[in-house]
Design a protein around this motif. Structure first.
Motif, PDB file in Angstrom:
ATOM      1  N   ILE A 130       0.840  -1.205   0.000  1.00 47.80           N
ATOM      2  CA  ILE A 130       0.000   0.000   0.000  1.00 47.80           C
ATOM      3  C   ILE A 130       0.875   1.255   0.000  1.00 47.80           C
ATOM      4  CG2 ILE A 130      -1.654   1.363   1.353  1.00 47.80           C
ATOM      5  CD1 ILE A 130      -2.735  -1.456   2.350  1.00 47.80           C
ATOM      6  N   LEU A 131       1.903   1.276   0.835  1.00 50.12           N
ATOM      7  CA  LEU A 131       2.793   2.444   0.899  1.00 50.12           C
ATOM      8  C   LEU A 131       3.424   2.715  -0.460  1.00 50.12           C
ATOM      9  CD1 LEU A 131       4.640   1.883   4.327  1.00 50.12           C
ATOM     10  CD2 LEU A 131       2.594   3.262   3.878  1.00 50.12           C
TER      11      LEU A 131
ATOM     12  N   GLN B 212       2.198   1.447  -3.595  1.00 48.46           N
ATOM     13  CA  GLN B 212       1.172   1.688  -4.621  1.00 48.46           C
ATOM     14  C   GLN B 212       0.543   3.079  -4.486  1.00 48.46           C
ATOM     15  OE1 GLN B 212       0.735  -0.297  -7.072  1.00 48.46           O
ATOM     16  NE2 GLN B 212       1.635  -2.213  -6.346  1.00 48.46           N
ATOM     17  N   ARG B 213       0.411   3.562  -3.257  1.00 52.19           N
ATOM     18  CA  ARG B 213      -0.231   4.852  -3.032  1.00 52.19           C
ATOM     19  C   ARG B 213       0.763   6.013  -3.059  1.00 52.19           C
ATOM     20  NH1 ARG B 213      -3.824   5.430  -4.880  1.00 52.19           N
ATOM     21  NH2 ARG B 213      -5.165   6.659  -3.500  1.00 52.19           N
ATOM     22  N   GLY B 214       2.033   5.710  -3.330  1.00 57.29           N
ATOM     23  CA  GLY B 214       3.035   6.751  -3.537  1.00 57.29           C
ATOM     24  C   GLY B 214       3.367   7.570  -2.303  1.00 57.29           C
ATOM     25  N   LEU B 215       3.274   6.951  -1.109  1.00 58.60           N
ATOM     26  CA  LEU B 215       3.588   7.698   0.118  1.00 58.60           C
ATOM     27  C   LEU B 215       5.089   7.969   0.242  1.00 58.60           C
ATOM     28  CD1 LEU B 215       0.624   6.844   0.897  1.00 58.60           C
ATOM     29  CD2 LEU B 215       1.423   6.884   3.252  1.00 58.60           C
ATOM     30  N   TYR B 216       5.886   7.124  -0.398  1.00 56.45           N
ATOM     31  CA  TYR B 216       7.345   7.283  -0.363  1.00 56.45           C
ATOM     32  C   TYR B 216       7.886   7.061  -1.770  1.00 56.45           C
ATOM     33  CZ  TYR B 216       6.586   7.044   4.633  1.00 56.45           C
ATOM     34  OH  TYR B 216       6.131   7.303   5.912  1.00 56.45           O
ATOM     35  N   PRO B 217       9.065   7.589  -2.071  1.00 57.87           N
ATOM     36  CA  PRO B 217       9.619   7.451  -3.426  1.00 57.87           C
ATOM     37  C   PRO B 217       9.837   5.984  -3.802  1.00 57.87           C
ATOM     38  CG  PRO B 217      10.916   9.001  -2.099  1.00 57.87           C
ATOM     39  CD  PRO B 217       9.953   8.339  -1.174  1.00 57.87           C
ATOM     40  N   PRO B 218       9.632   5.644  -5.081  1.00 61.61           N
ATOM     41  CA  PRO B 218       9.803   4.252  -5.528  1.00 61.61           C
ATOM     42  C   PRO B 218      11.183   3.690  -5.212  1.00 61.61           C
ATOM     43  CG  PRO B 218       8.876   5.623  -7.293  1.00 61.61           C
ATOM     44  CD  PRO B 218       9.224   6.540  -6.170  1.00 61.61           C
ATOM     45  N   GLU B 219      12.201   4.585  -5.214  1.00 57.59           N
ATOM     46  CA  GLU B 219      13.568   4.092  -4.960  1.00 57.59           C
ATOM     47  C   GLU B 219      13.779   3.641  -3.508  1.00 57.59           C
ATOM     48  OE1 GLU B 219      13.790   8.673  -5.264  1.00 57.59           O
ATOM     49  OE2 GLU B 219      12.784   7.023  -6.324  1.00 57.59           O
TER      50      GLU B 219
ATOM     51  N   LEU C 190       4.257 -13.656  -6.270  1.00 55.91           N
ATOM     52  CA  LEU C 190       4.064 -12.270  -6.717  1.00 55.91           C
ATOM     53  C   LEU C 190       5.303 -11.442  -6.418  1.00 55.91           C
ATOM     54  CD1 LEU C 190       0.567 -11.445  -5.163  1.00 55.91           C
ATOM     55  CD2 LEU C 190       1.015 -11.868  -7.571  1.00 55.91           C
ATOM     56  N   PRO C 191       5.584 -10.415  -7.240  1.00 53.51           N
ATOM     57  CA  PRO C 191       6.598  -9.433  -6.840  1.00 53.51           C
ATOM     58  C   PRO C 191       5.951  -8.438  -5.865  1.00 53.51           C
ATOM     59  CG  PRO C 191       5.754  -8.927  -9.037  1.00 53.51           C
ATOM     60  CD  PRO C 191       5.040 -10.161  -8.575  1.00 53.51           C
ATOM     61  N   ILE C 192       6.545  -8.254  -4.691  1.00 53.20           N
ATOM     62  CA  ILE C 192       5.977  -7.352  -3.684  1.00 53.20           C
ATOM     63  C   ILE C 192       7.021  -6.296  -3.331  1.00 53.20           C
ATOM     64  CG2 ILE C 192       4.963  -7.184  -1.364  1.00 53.20           C
ATOM     65  CD1 ILE C 192       4.235 -10.174  -1.647  1.00 53.20           C
ATOM     66  N   TYR C 193       6.584  -5.049  -3.288  1.00 51.30           N
ATOM     67  CA  TYR C 193       7.499  -3.946  -2.991  1.00 51.30           C
ATOM     68  C   TYR C 193       7.597  -3.738  -1.484  1.00 51.30           C
ATOM     69  CZ  TYR C 193       7.280  -2.903  -7.948  1.00 51.30           C
ATOM     70  OH  TYR C 193       7.367  -2.992  -9.320  1.00 51.30           O
ATOM     71  N   MET C 194       8.829  -3.818  -0.964  1.00 51.92           N
ATOM     72  CA  MET C 194       9.071  -3.681   0.473  1.00 51.92           C
ATOM     73  C   MET C 194       9.952  -2.452   0.737  1.00 51.92           C
ATOM     74  SD  MET C 194       7.416  -6.247   1.784  1.00 51.92           S
ATOM     75  CE  MET C 194       8.053  -6.476   3.453  1.00 51.92           C
ATOM     76  N   SER C 195       9.542  -1.640   1.701  1.00 55.78           N
ATOM     77  CA  SER C 195      10.301  -0.434   2.023  1.00 55.78           C
ATOM     78  C   SER C 195      11.680  -0.784   2.586  1.00 55.78           C
ATOM     79  CB  SER C 195       9.529   0.397   3.056  1.00 55.78           C
ATOM     80  OG  SER C 195      10.325   1.480   3.489  1.00 55.78           O
TER      81      SER C 195
ATOM     82  N   CYS D  47       1.590  12.890   2.110  1.00 58.39           N
ATOM     83  CA  CYS D  47       0.843  12.126   3.117  1.00 58.39           C
ATOM     84  C   CYS D  47       1.781  11.332   4.026  1.00 58.39           C
ATOM     85  CB  CYS D  47      -0.121  11.150   2.437  1.00 58.39           C
ATOM     86  SG  CYS D  47      -1.492  11.948   1.599  1.00 58.39           S
ATOM     87  N   SER D  48       1.298  11.076   5.230  1.00 58.00           N
ATOM     88  CA  SER D  48       2.009  10.203   6.164  1.00 58.00           C
ATOM     89  C   SER D  48       1.044   9.088   6.573  1.00 58.00           C
ATOM     90  CB  SER D  48       2.470  10.991   7.390  1.00 58.00           C
ATOM     91  OG  SER D  48       1.356  11.505   8.093  1.00 58.00           O
ATOM     92  N   PHE D  49       1.553   8.113   7.281  1.00 55.51           N
ATOM     93  CA  PHE D  49       0.672   7.016   7.692  1.00 55.51           C
ATOM     94  C   PHE D  49       0.877   6.684   9.158  1.00 55.51           C
ATOM     95  CE2 PHE D  49       4.506   4.529   7.260  1.00 55.51           C
ATOM     96  CZ  PHE D  49       4.322   3.420   8.083  1.00 55.51           C
ATOM     97  N   ASP D  50      -0.134   6.059   9.731  1.00 51.23           N
ATOM     98  CA  ASP D  50      -0.029   5.530  11.087  1.00 51.23           C
ATOM     99  C   ASP D  50      -0.816   4.229  11.131  1.00 51.23           C
ATOM    100  OD1 ASP D  50       0.807   5.358  13.667  1.00 51.23           O
ATOM    101  OD2 ASP D  50      -0.152   7.194  14.361  1.00 51.23           O
ATOM    102  N   ILE D  51      -0.595   3.464  12.176  1.00 51.03           N
ATOM    103  CA  ILE D  51      -1.325   2.206  12.337  1.00 51.03           C
ATOM    104  C   ILE D  51      -2.072   2.239  13.665  1.00 51.03           C
ATOM    105  CG2 ILE D  51      -1.106  -0.293  12.675  1.00 51.03           C
ATOM    106  CD1 ILE D  51       1.250  -0.227  10.724  1.00 51.03           C
TER     107      ILE D  51
END
Length: 202
Positions: A30-31, A33-40, A50-55, A148-152
């Protein structure tokens, strides 16, 4: 045959670990796909086919790790009703999007030694289907055109004793909200339903 069956059964703790692993992949996805942080900031790992993007951001990794460590303990004790990923505008603090991961407890919930014979492969296939839906969510969710920022937030039973570093959170309501219900998956101990609520562009 019976020995083999019990050896491969999923325990309550094992089920909690499956749920937390799903949340780790799902929230990271989600972080990204929703562009909260740069792709790099992300790297691709292969899981569930599946390929999954991990921060790779250390602060995010540490935050998620400590959150999931506590969450796992509460899931084993069946104290969690819902985990929510809250996306807010940094400038206005308005809640733009909320991803709710609703937890239901199945089977013999009073038995701490409960096990599930559901094949792991079947559970992983169900999780893969949810993660594919998360990845395709950008097709219908409004563009987050602000920083945007996120919290849980973790919604727990009322009688829980919170650790010192945890506090009561404010409800994260969204004005003019619409929601999309994604697929659910179940270990036959924990059932997870994922719902995304977002601000309507109207």
């Amino acid at each position: 045959m019976a020995a083999q069956k019990s050896k491969s059964a999923i325990t309550v703790k094992g089920s909690a670990e499956i749920v937390v692993e799903y949340l780790d992949f799902g929230i990271n996805s989600i972080l990204f796909q929703r562009g909260l942080y740069p792709p790099e900031d992300f790297k691709t790992v292969e899981n569930y086919g599946l390929p999954i993007y991990m921060s790779q951001n250390n602060k995010i990794k540490e935050f998620l790790s400590s959150t999931f460590c506590q969450l796992k303990e509460w899931l084993v004790k069946r104290l969690v009703d819902k985990i929510a990923l809250i996306v807010t505008s940094v400038k206005t603090r308005e809640v733009m999007e909320r991803w709710d991961f609703n937890v239901q407890y199945e089977g013999d919930i009073d038995n701490p030694n409960q096990t599930s014979d559901k094949p792991l492969k079947q559970i992983q296939n169900e999780i893969r289907d949810v993660l594919k839906q998360i990845a395709s969510s950008v097709a219908y969710l409004p563009l987050l055109d602000c920083l945007c920022s996120f919290d849980i937030q973790i919604y727990t039973k009322n009688d829980i004793e919170l650790p010192p570093e945890w506090g009561d959170a404010q409800p994260a309501d969204i004005k003019n909200a619409q929601f999309v219900r994604l697929r659910s998956f179940s270990t036959n101990i924990h059932k997870m339903e994922t719902v995304v609520t977002y601000k309507s562009e109207d």
